[in-house]
Write an enzyme that holds these catalytic residues in place. Sequence first.
Site, short mmCIF file in Angstrom:
data_model
loop_
_atom_site.label_atom_id
_atom_site.label_comp_id
_atom_site.label_asym_id
_atom_site.label_seq_id
_atom_site.Cartn_x
_atom_site.Cartn_y
_atom_site.Cartn_z
N GLY A 13 50.21 -69.35 32.87
CA GLY A 13 50.49 -68.66 34.14
C GLY A 13 51.51 -69.42 34.97
N ALA A 88 42.76 -70.91 35.50
CA ALA A 88 42.72 -69.47 35.19
C ALA A 88 42.17 -68.74 36.41
N GLY A 89 42.81 -67.67 36.79
CA GLY A 89 42.34 -66.93 37.95
C GLY A 89 42.95 -65.54 38.00
N THR A 91 43.10 -61.77 40.69
CA THR A 91 42.73 -61.09 41.94
C THR A 91 42.46 -59.62 41.64
N GLN A 146 40.06 -64.10 53.30
CA GLN A 146 41.27 -63.29 53.48
C GLN A 146 40.87 -61.82 53.44
N PHE A 147 41.45 -61.03 54.33
CA PHE A 147 41.24 -59.58 54.34
C PHE A 147 41.47 -59.04 52.92
N TYR A 152 37.37 -62.73 45.74
CA TYR A 152 38.19 -63.92 45.46
C TYR A 152 37.82 -65.08 46.38
N1 CAA Z 1 43.94 -57.76 58.93
C1 CAA Z 1 43.44 -56.76 59.67
N2 CAA Z 1 43.51 -55.46 59.30
C2 CAA Z 1 44.11 -55.17 58.15
C3 CAA Z 1 44.64 -56.19 57.33
C4 CAA Z 1 44.55 -57.51 57.76
N3 CAA Z 1 45.05 -58.54 57.06
N4 CAA Z 1 45.15 -55.60 56.22
C5 CAA Z 1 44.94 -54.28 56.35
N5 CAA Z 1 44.33 -54.04 57.52
C6 CAA Z 1 43.93 -52.72 58.07
C7 CAA Z 1 44.96 -51.66 57.82
O1 CAA Z 1 45.92 -51.64 58.83
C8 CAA Z 1 44.12 -50.39 57.82
O2 CAA Z 1 43.78 -50.04 59.12
P1 CAA Z 1 43.42 -48.51 59.49
O3 CAA Z 1 42.26 -48.11 58.64
O4 CAA Z 1 43.12 -48.57 60.95
O5 CAA Z 1 44.66 -47.73 59.17
C9 CAA Z 1 42.88 -50.89 57.14
O6 CAA Z 1 42.78 -52.29 57.38
C10 CAA Z 1 43.00 -50.69 55.65
O7 CAA Z 1 41.80 -50.97 55.18
P2 CAA Z 1 41.46 -50.55 53.73
O8 CAA Z 1 40.00 -50.64 53.54
O9 CAA Z 1 42.12 -49.23 53.41
O10 CAA Z 1 42.19 -51.70 52.93
P3 CAA Z 1 42.48 -51.67 51.40
O11 CAA Z 1 41.25 -51.60 50.61
O12 CAA Z 1 43.55 -50.66 51.13
O13 CAA Z 1 43.07 -53.13 51.18
C11 CAA Z 1 44.70 -54.74 50.91
C12 CAA Z 1 44.27 -53.49 51.70
C13 CAA Z 1 44.96 -54.39 49.43
C14 CAA Z 1 43.65 -55.82 50.96
C15 CAA Z 1 45.98 -55.23 51.53
O14 CAA Z 1 45.73 -55.50 52.89
C16 CAA Z 1 46.48 -56.51 50.88
O15 CAA Z 1 47.03 -56.50 49.79
N6 CAA Z 1 46.31 -57.62 51.58
C17 CAA Z 1 46.73 -58.92 51.09
C18 CAA Z 1 45.59 -59.62 50.46
C19 CAA Z 1 46.05 -60.98 50.02
O16 CAA Z 1 46.55 -61.78 50.80
N7 CAA Z 1 45.86 -61.27 48.75
C20 CAA Z 1 46.30 -62.54 48.23
C21 CAA Z 1 46.69 -62.36 46.80
S1 CAA Z 1 47.51 -63.83 46.17
C22 CAA Z 1 46.26 -64.92 46.09
O17 CAA Z 1 45.11 -64.61 46.22
C23 CAA Z 1 46.67 -66.35 45.83
C24 CAA Z 1 46.04 -67.23 46.78
O18 CAA Z 1 44.97 -67.76 46.50
C25 CAA Z 1 46.73 -67.55 48.04
P1 NAP Z 2 48.97 -66.38 37.26
O1 NAP Z 2 50.42 -66.61 37.13
O2 NAP Z 2 48.46 -64.98 37.21
O3 NAP Z 2 48.23 -67.26 36.15
C1 NAP Z 2 46.88 -67.18 35.88
C2 NAP Z 2 46.71 -67.25 34.40
O4 NAP Z 2 45.31 -67.16 34.06
C3 NAP Z 2 47.44 -66.10 33.70
O5 NAP Z 2 48.14 -66.54 32.58
C4 NAP Z 2 46.27 -65.21 33.34
O6 NAP Z 2 46.53 -64.34 32.28
C5 NAP Z 2 45.22 -66.24 32.99
N1 NAP Z 2 43.91 -65.62 32.88
C6 NAP Z 2 43.42 -64.54 33.53
N2 NAP Z 2 42.20 -64.25 33.12
C7 NAP Z 2 41.88 -65.16 32.17
C8 NAP Z 2 40.75 -65.36 31.35
N3 NAP Z 2 39.69 -64.56 31.42
N4 NAP Z 2 40.76 -66.38 30.47
C9 NAP Z 2 41.84 -67.19 30.36
N5 NAP Z 2 42.95 -67.04 31.11
C10 NAP Z 2 42.96 -66.04 32.00
O7 NAP Z 2 48.41 -66.99 38.59
P2 NAP Z 2 48.81 -68.34 39.31
O8 NAP Z 2 49.46 -67.98 40.56
O9 NAP Z 2 49.47 -69.27 38.35
O10 NAP Z 2 47.35 -68.88 39.67
C11 NAP Z 2 46.75 -69.96 38.99
C12 NAP Z 2 45.49 -70.36 39.74
O11 NAP Z 2 45.83 -70.79 41.04
C13 NAP Z 2 44.49 -69.21 39.91
O12 NAP Z 2 43.19 -69.70 39.79
C14 NAP Z 2 44.76 -68.74 41.32
O13 NAP Z 2 43.64 -68.12 41.86
C15 NAP Z 2 45.10 -70.05 41.98
N6 NAP Z 2 45.90 -69.93 43.18
C16 NAP Z 2 47.15 -69.40 43.12
C17 NAP Z 2 47.90 -69.33 44.27
C18 NAP Z 2 49.29 -68.78 44.29
O14 NAP Z 2 49.84 -68.68 45.38
N7 NAP Z 2 49.90 -68.45 43.19
C19 NAP Z 2 47.37 -69.79 45.48
C20 NAP Z 2 46.10 -70.31 45.50
C21 NAP Z 2 45.38 -70.38 44.33
P3 NAP Z 2 47.00 -62.82 32.64
O15 NAP Z 2 48.27 -62.95 33.40
O16 NAP Z 2 47.18 -62.20 31.31
O17 NAP Z 2 45.91 -62.22 33.47
#
Ligand code: CAA
Ligand code: NAP
Length: 246
Positions: A13, A88-89, A91, A146-147, A152
């Site tokens: 990854g 491994a992780g 979302t 996180q919202f 996760y």
């Molecule tokens: N704070 C407050 N309100 C929020 C919000 C937030 N952060 N995000 C959405 N809302 C609101 C919307 O405006 C909407 O409001 P209304 O209903 O009044 O219109 C409502 O919440 C939407 O709620 P839903 O239940 O419909 O939300 P959803 O199920 O569609 O989910 C989401 C939305 C997919 C979570 C989207 O907000 C999103 O992708 N957020 C980002 C999440 C995120 O940061 N993920 C990180 C991924 S990377 C990672 O995880 C690596 C790491 O470790 C850092």
């Molecule tokens: P990534 O690029 O998606 O890498 C994660 C790797 O894990 C991918 O190769 C994925 O394969 C593999 N994987 C998923 N399910 C698995 C399983 N069941 N067994 C073995 N391998 C599996 O994500 P990343 O950003 O490098 O994240 C790595 C780690 O850091 C994760 O634990 C993540 O939660 C954490 N993290 C990431 C961030 C960020 O900003 N990137 C921030 C905080 C924490 P597939 O792609 O095929 O699913």
Amino acid sequence: MNKRIAVVSGGIGGLGTEICLSLARAGRRVVALDLGSREERIAEFAGLTREFDIRFEAANVADYDDCGAAIERIVGDDGGIDILVNAAGITRDGSLRKMDKRAWDDVLGVNLDGVFNLCRHAVDGMTERGFGRIVNISSVNGQTGQFGQTNYSAAKAGMHGFTMALAREVARKGVTVNSVSPGYCETAMVMAVPEDIRSRIVDSVPVGRLGKPSEIARTVEFLTADDAGFITGANIPVNGGLFMSF
Ligand code: CAA
Ligand code: NAP
């Protein structure tokens, strides 16, 4: 001395690849453990890492027996495992009111059970040989919540409890257990967040940008060094200032 053997789950990854490269540059023999089903990505990884002592091993970290078999193969080939990085992780984001049981189970299964599954099979060899370094890649979102990430955030927070408990159990045996909590970094996982939401998140990071995978790898290399034996049960945040605490 023989090379230390490092296993990195999620090894092909975004963060995993940089962690593998960084550990190999530091003189470790590295095994990248990841799902075996992504042939194209495995081939790309092999190309990127060709010049290094890095190889690929297939395993699904959510499957206890699969992890046991993979660890057994590595121990058979290399004699033991000195360093384990659980990276491994996955979302499955969505607010709780929309989250189905599958999205909960999948995230807990990979992100938290996966840590148990690999540690359970790897830790005895470490304590028997009197040396080990375990690093669990958690997340800033495990510290703050996180919202859209009840699944996760719960799994990533759970990793901290696991880390501290195991650290106590193996501290007298030369094995350290720590977690690293990255903030938002430039990988596929973060690029999957809708652009408008992602840019708002980046705006809120004091450093003003996403993290680089090499910046996480640097921290892992530090924690896995032979002379890092007095750091255990700790969490190292690497988040550009997104969440500051002490
Ligand atoms: N704070 C407050 N309100 C929020 C919000 C937030 N952060 N995000 C959405 N809302 C609101 C919307 O405006 C909407 O409001 P209304 O209903 O009044 O219109 C409502 O919440 C939407 O709620 P839903 O239940 O419909 O939300 P959803 O199920 O569609 O989910 C989401 C939305 C997919 C979570 C989207 O907000 C999103 O992708 N957020 C980002 C999440 C995120 O940061 N993920 C990180 C991924 S990377 C990672 O995880 C690596 C790491 O470790 C850092
Ligand atoms: P990534 O690029 O998606 O890498 C994660 C790797 O894990 C991918 O190769 C994925 O394969 C593999 N994987 C998923 N399910 C698995 C399983 N069941 N067994 C073995 N391998 C599996 O994500 P990343 O950003 O490098 O994240 C790595 C780690 O850091 C994760 O634990 C993540 O939660 C954490 N993290 C990431 C961030 C960020 O900003 N990137 C921030 C905080 C924490 P597939 O792609 O095929 O699913």
